[in-house]
Design a protein around this motif. Structure first.
Motif, PDB file in Angstrom:
ATOM      1  N   VAL A   1      42.673 -54.709   1.911  1.00 36.14           N
ATOM      2  CA  VAL A   1      42.546 -53.458   2.665  1.00 36.14           C
ATOM      3  C   VAL A   1      41.745 -52.435   1.863  1.00 36.14           C
ATOM      4  O   VAL A   1      40.859 -51.747   2.395  1.00 36.14           O
ATOM      5  CB  VAL A   1      43.943 -52.912   3.023  1.00 36.14           C
ATOM      6  CG1 VAL A   1      43.845 -51.498   3.587  1.00 36.14           C
ATOM      7  CG2 VAL A   1      44.629 -53.825   4.030  1.00 36.14           C
ATOM      8  N   ASN A   2      42.038 -52.336   0.565  1.00 40.42           N
ATOM      9  CA  ASN A   2      41.293 -51.413  -0.292  1.00 40.42           C
ATOM     10  C   ASN A   2      39.844 -51.849  -0.461  1.00 40.42           C
ATOM     11  O   ASN A   2      38.938 -51.015  -0.528  1.00 40.42           O
ATOM     12  CB  ASN A   2      41.967 -51.305  -1.661  1.00 40.42           C
ATOM     13  CG  ASN A   2      43.228 -50.452  -1.627  1.00 40.42           C
ATOM     14  OD1 ASN A   2      43.545 -49.848  -0.604  1.00 40.42           O
ATOM     15  ND2 ASN A   2      43.934 -50.395  -2.735  1.00 40.42           N
ATOM     16  N   ASN A   3      39.626 -53.150  -0.523  1.00 37.11           N
ATOM     17  CA  ASN A   3      38.267 -53.662  -0.679  1.00 37.11           C
ATOM     18  C   ASN A   3      37.357 -53.217   0.459  1.00 37.11           C
ATOM     19  O   ASN A   3      36.182 -52.896   0.242  1.00 37.11           O
ATOM     20  CB  ASN A   3      38.279 -55.194  -0.737  1.00 37.11           C
ATOM     21  CG  ASN A   3      38.168 -55.713  -2.158  1.00 37.11           C
ATOM     22  OD1 ASN A   3      37.734 -55.008  -3.053  1.00 37.11           O
ATOM     23  ND2 ASN A   3      38.579 -56.948  -2.360  1.00 37.11           N
ATOM     24  N   TYR A   4      37.884 -53.214   1.683  1.00 40.14           N
ATOM     25  CA  TYR A   4      37.070 -52.813   2.826  1.00 40.14           C
ATOM     26  C   TYR A   4      36.616 -51.360   2.681  1.00 40.14           C
ATOM     27  O   TYR A   4      35.480 -51.017   3.028  1.00 40.14           O
ATOM     28  CB  TYR A   4      37.853 -53.006   4.128  1.00 40.14           C
ATOM     29  CG  TYR A   4      38.048 -54.455   4.507  1.00 40.14           C
ATOM     30  CD1 TYR A   4      37.033 -55.380   4.346  1.00 40.14           C
ATOM     31  CD2 TYR A   4      39.260 -54.906   5.026  1.00 40.14           C
ATOM     32  CE1 TYR A   4      37.200 -56.710   4.690  1.00 40.14           C
ATOM     33  CE2 TYR A   4      39.444 -56.244   5.380  1.00 40.14           C
ATOM     34  CZ  TYR A   4      38.411 -57.138   5.201  1.00 40.14           C
ATOM     35  OH  TYR A   4      38.585 -58.453   5.540  1.00 40.14           O
ATOM     36  N   ILE A  32      38.537 -46.807  -8.967  1.00 41.28           N
ATOM     37  CA  ILE A  32      38.897 -47.677  -7.850  1.00 41.28           C
ATOM     38  C   ILE A  32      37.632 -48.197  -7.169  1.00 41.28           C
ATOM     39  O   ILE A  32      37.496 -49.384  -6.885  1.00 41.28           O
ATOM     40  CB  ILE A  32      39.788 -46.939  -6.835  1.00 41.28           C
ATOM     41  CG1 ILE A  32      41.085 -46.456  -7.496  1.00 41.28           C
ATOM     42  CG2 ILE A  32      40.126 -47.854  -5.651  1.00 41.28           C
ATOM     43  CD1 ILE A  32      41.912 -45.546  -6.608  1.00 41.28           C
ATOM     44  N   VAL A  33      36.695 -47.291  -6.921  1.00 41.18           N
ATOM     45  CA  VAL A  33      35.462 -47.682  -6.240  1.00 41.18           C
ATOM     46  C   VAL A  33      34.656 -48.650  -7.104  1.00 41.18           C
ATOM     47  O   VAL A  33      33.950 -49.525  -6.579  1.00 41.18           O
ATOM     48  CB  VAL A  33      34.629 -46.430  -5.875  1.00 41.18           C
ATOM     49  CG1 VAL A  33      33.294 -46.821  -5.246  1.00 41.18           C
ATOM     50  CG2 VAL A  33      35.415 -45.545  -4.910  1.00 41.18           C
ATOM     51  N   GLU A  34      34.780 -48.513  -8.409  1.00 38.62           N
ATOM     52  CA  GLU A  34      34.097 -49.434  -9.320  1.00 38.62           C
ATOM     53  C   GLU A  34      34.914 -50.696  -9.574  1.00 38.62           C
ATOM     54  O   GLU A  34      34.587 -51.501 -10.437  1.00 38.62           O
ATOM     55  CB  GLU A  34      33.800 -48.717 -10.646  1.00 38.62           C
ATOM     56  CG  GLU A  34      32.760 -47.603 -10.503  1.00 38.62           C
ATOM     57  CD  GLU A  34      32.576 -46.802 -11.785  1.00 38.62           C
ATOM     58  OE1 GLU A  34      33.330 -47.049 -12.760  1.00 38.62           O
ATOM     59  OE2 GLU A  34      31.685 -45.939 -11.809  1.00 38.62           O
ATOM     60  N   LYS A  86      42.183 -51.945  -8.083  1.00 38.39           N
ATOM     61  CA  LYS A  86      41.972 -52.178  -6.647  1.00 38.39           C
ATOM     62  C   LYS A  86      43.256 -52.202  -5.823  1.00 38.39           C
ATOM     63  O   LYS A  86      43.195 -52.326  -4.611  1.00 38.39           O
ATOM     64  CB  LYS A  86      41.230 -53.500  -6.458  1.00 38.39           C
ATOM     65  CG  LYS A  86      39.852 -53.508  -7.100  1.00 38.39           C
ATOM     66  CD  LYS A  86      39.227 -54.888  -7.122  1.00 38.39           C
ATOM     67  CE  LYS A  86      38.945 -55.402  -5.747  1.00 38.39           C
ATOM     68  NZ  LYS A  86      38.186 -56.680  -5.770  1.00 38.39           N
ATOM     69  N   ASN A  87      44.412 -52.070  -6.456  1.00 38.10           N
ATOM     70  CA  ASN A  87      45.673 -52.196  -5.723  1.00 38.10           C
ATOM     71  C   ASN A  87      46.380 -50.859  -5.515  1.00 38.10           C
ATOM     72  O   ASN A  87      47.555 -50.821  -5.175  1.00 38.10           O
ATOM     73  CB  ASN A  87      46.610 -53.170  -6.451  1.00 38.10           C
ATOM     74  CG  ASN A  87      46.063 -54.588  -6.443  1.00 38.10           C
ATOM     75  OD1 ASN A  87      45.548 -55.041  -5.433  1.00 38.10           O
ATOM     76  ND2 ASN A  87      46.167 -55.273  -7.568  1.00 38.10           N
ATOM     77  N   THR A  88      45.687 -49.761  -5.728  1.00 40.02           N
ATOM     78  CA  THR A  88      46.284 -48.438  -5.615  1.00 40.02           C
ATOM     79  C   THR A  88      46.780 -48.190  -4.191  1.00 40.02           C
ATOM     80  O   THR A  88      46.025 -48.352  -3.223  1.00 40.02           O
ATOM     81  CB  THR A  88      45.260 -47.359  -6.000  1.00 40.02           C
ATOM     82  OG1 THR A  88      44.731 -47.671  -7.289  1.00 40.02           O
ATOM     83  CG2 THR A  88      45.912 -45.988  -6.027  1.00 40.02           C
ATOM     84  N   GLN A  89      48.016 -47.767  -4.070  1.00 37.78           N
ATOM     85  CA  GLN A  89      48.629 -47.614  -2.747  1.00 37.78           C
ATOM     86  C   GLN A  89      48.052 -46.427  -1.984  1.00 37.78           C
ATOM     87  O   GLN A  89      47.916 -46.479  -0.763  1.00 37.78           O
ATOM     88  CB  GLN A  89      50.148 -47.452  -2.883  1.00 37.78           C
ATOM     89  CG  GLN A  89      50.870 -47.401  -1.546  1.00 37.78           C
ATOM     90  CD  GLN A  89      52.373 -47.455  -1.715  1.00 37.78           C
ATOM     91  OE1 GLN A  89      52.889 -47.521  -2.834  1.00 37.78           O
ATOM     92  NE2 GLN A  89      53.099 -47.436  -0.615  1.00 37.78           N
TER      93      GLN A  89
END
Length: 306
Positions: free
Chosen positions: A124-127, A155-157, A161-164
């Motif tokens: 979900v975060n990847n999208y 996070i963008v870098e 990637k798992n930040t809620q």
């Protein structure tokens, strides 16, 4: 956020009974079409005469569509006085009276939609990460926000990637940096569409109504930058002239005299469209007066792409 913008207009209470009725997640998945309004087109359509605005709403209703206005677009609609103009309030009520669901949503609510389809928070975060990359450019409010927030930039870098709270942190942070005259509403709308295009929905479900050619070009270009394999579902862009052609094709407006008042929305009688006339092979920019455009639509001598 500069003083000129407010996330909640002072007269929100007047329209509150007419928006956000029911679940946004259910509304997205149960509707056949989802129309996102850009700032300029909402203004134009809100100031049409009632019988003309109703033709646009009839088209959306026949498409089993809902209308979504993102929070940043809503901020722009109320920017000058911190309140929605009377014509905007009337249009919101008209939408509700027509039985069309209207959602005014914080962009971060997309997380709920995505999590209803994808179990992995990382996915979900990847999208959102990839959407930001496709829309961002060096001189932008998004770039400024990432520069000022190291954690968000990480996070963008893809360093975390798992930040809620990634969706909330990104969208609220960017909205807080909104400045007068920027294109943030359209940029965040493009980000949202990039994310939603990954849902397992039908092609063309998500539509944007915009008469800002620059904004439309940016949205289109941001999708073209993505490799076709990873682009997701296609998004449909509607200008008011393209909507007018759809009204005629669907029998909602019967003749040039019914098309003309809508074509006049937001212009001085001259419109520029992207399309093809009867002997054209490819789409090109065409300048027409509204009366001529209405005649060519009725005579089926023009195809309007945007």
């Amino acid at each position: 956020m500069i003083k000129g913008y407010s996330e909640v207009p002072e007269n929100w209470g007047i329209i509150a009974p007419y928006v956000n009725r029911g679940s946004l997640v259910q509304g997205i998945f149960l509707s056949k079409k989802c129309f996102f309004y850009d700032t300029c087109s909402f203004r134009y359509h809100a100031n049409l005469k009632e019988q003309d605005a109703e033709k646009i709403l009839e088209y959306i209703r026949q498409q089993d569509g809902i209308i979504v206005i993102t929070r940043c677009i809503f901020m722009e609609l109320a920017s000058q006085s911190h309140s929605l103009e009377e014509s905007y309030v009337r249009y919101v009520k008209k939408i509700a009276d027509y039985g069309i669901a209207l959602y005014v949503v914080y962009e971060e609510e997309l997380q709920d939609i995505m999590e209803s389809c994808f179990a992995s928070r990382q996915q979900v975060n990847n999208y959102l990460i990839w959407a930001i990359r496709m829309v961002n450019h060096p001189v932008s409010t998004i770039a400024k926000t990432l520069l000022e927030d190291e954690g968000l930039r990480n996070i963008v870098e893809e360093k975390s990637k798992n930040t809620q709270d990634f969706y909330t942190r990104f969208f609220s942070g960017v909205r807080n940096n909104k400045e007068s005259g920027d294109n943030l509403g359209e940029e965040l709308l493009a980000v949202c569409l990039h994310v939603l295009a990954k849902l397992p929905e039908e092609e063309g479900k998500f539509c944007v109504i915009t008469d800002d050619k620059g904004a439309a070009g940016k949205i289109d270009a941001s999708f073209r930058r993505v490799n076709r394999r990873y682009r997701g579902k296609r998004v449909i862009l509607f200008s008011t002239p393209k909507l007018v052609q759809a009204l005629f094709n669907e029998g909602i407006a019967a003749g040039a005299e019914e098309l003309l008042p809508i074509l006049h929305a937001g212009n001085n009688g001259i419109i520029k469209i992207l399309g093809a006339e009867i002997y054209d092979i490819d789409n090109r920019e065409i300048t027409l007066d509204c009366a001529e455009a209405a005649r060519k639509i009725v005579e089926k001598k023009i195809h309007i792409a945007l």
